[in-house]
Design an enzyme around this catalytic site. Sequence first.
Site, PDB file in Angstrom:
ATOM      1  N   LYS A  18     -29.333 -75.800 -37.404  1.00  0.00           N
ATOM      2  CA  LYS A  18     -28.558 -77.022 -37.658  1.00  0.00           C
ATOM      3  C   LYS A  18     -27.324 -76.744 -38.522  1.00  0.00           C
ATOM      4  O   LYS A  18     -26.225 -77.197 -38.209  1.00  0.00           O
ATOM      5  CB  LYS A  18     -29.486 -78.035 -38.322  1.00  0.00           C
ATOM      6  CG  LYS A  18     -28.847 -79.279 -38.893  1.00  0.00           C
ATOM      7  CD  LYS A  18     -29.898 -80.172 -39.505  1.00  0.00           C
ATOM      8  CE  LYS A  18     -30.794 -79.452 -40.485  1.00  0.00           C
ATOM      9  NZ  LYS A  18     -30.068 -78.890 -41.663  1.00  0.00           N
ATOM     10  N   ASP A 132     -36.739 -82.482 -40.618  1.00  0.00           N
ATOM     11  CA  ASP A 132     -38.179 -82.324 -40.375  1.00  0.00           C
ATOM     12  C   ASP A 132     -38.915 -83.630 -40.635  1.00  0.00           C
ATOM     13  O   ASP A 132     -39.771 -84.049 -39.874  1.00  0.00           O
ATOM     14  CB  ASP A 132     -38.755 -81.235 -41.288  1.00  0.00           C
ATOM     15  CG  ASP A 132     -38.313 -79.853 -40.863  1.00  0.00           C
ATOM     16  OD1 ASP A 132     -39.055 -79.204 -40.124  1.00  0.00           O
ATOM     17  OD2 ASP A 132     -37.204 -79.447 -41.249  1.00  0.00           O
TER      18      ASP A 132
END
Length: 281
Positions: A18, A132
Amino acid sequence: MSKKIRQIAIYGKGGIGKSTTSSNLTAAISYMNFNLAQVGCDPKSDSVNSLVKGEFIKTVSDLVRDYGESEETLLESVRQGFNNISCIESGGPEPGQGCAGRGVLVALNLIEKYKIYKKFNIDFVVYDVLGDIVCGGFAQPVRQGFAEEIYIVTSGEYMSLYAANNIAKSIKSFAESGLNSRLCGIIANLKNTENEKDTIEEFSKKLNVPVIHYVPRSKLVQDAEFQGMTVIEAFPDSEQAEQYFELAHNIINNTVKNIPTPLNKEELLNLTQKYRQNYVR
């Protein structure tokens, strides 16, 4: 009348690439006549490293702890990186000492309070956000209305798609509560797993968002980061750099802003198993 700042948030599972994707994207957009900022919203505080020659810059959280909340403190946290990109890391508490997401909330509130984007004439912001678990803190770029355009970085691996699906659930919830944030696309950061493109393509269709770009796996990414740079800076004429420029072009011109339709756990598991030819039940 103040100008409209375009603000996008890049979410994804930890370790999915990311921050690498965000930094190369920001570096590519910096050639397109925008004044940019990249804001790292992760307690690891390594989002902008490849934009500042591999250094760890002072975080908002660390500076606030040492010197208190003030305009001078916040200005100290802004580092000018590659192609004059304004780099900010929200930071977080010492390990085991508090809520990691609170660092994001503090940083964004101070950026807004002291009009940092206006001071640096910013017209395009990329938020690189841990995905997450979309807790209250890490959801702040969306919840507070900073970023109305959201992109999810994923591979074709189950846990990456699982995290992406959870992020989509949060976006759907926020949209239904009246916020303007929308899911604009999937960025496929390929790991070369079995039938990966087919898996991601079907996932994106079920989610009701397009795959905005497939970023191929390349050794040049690690080679560039070893030098403390993005691929755009270290290998500007490479095929991999061209991939990031294409990603940037696709995002700049993208008009898709959808409310996603997340999968349930069984649907997601069935989807990933469908494309694993050697799966043994």
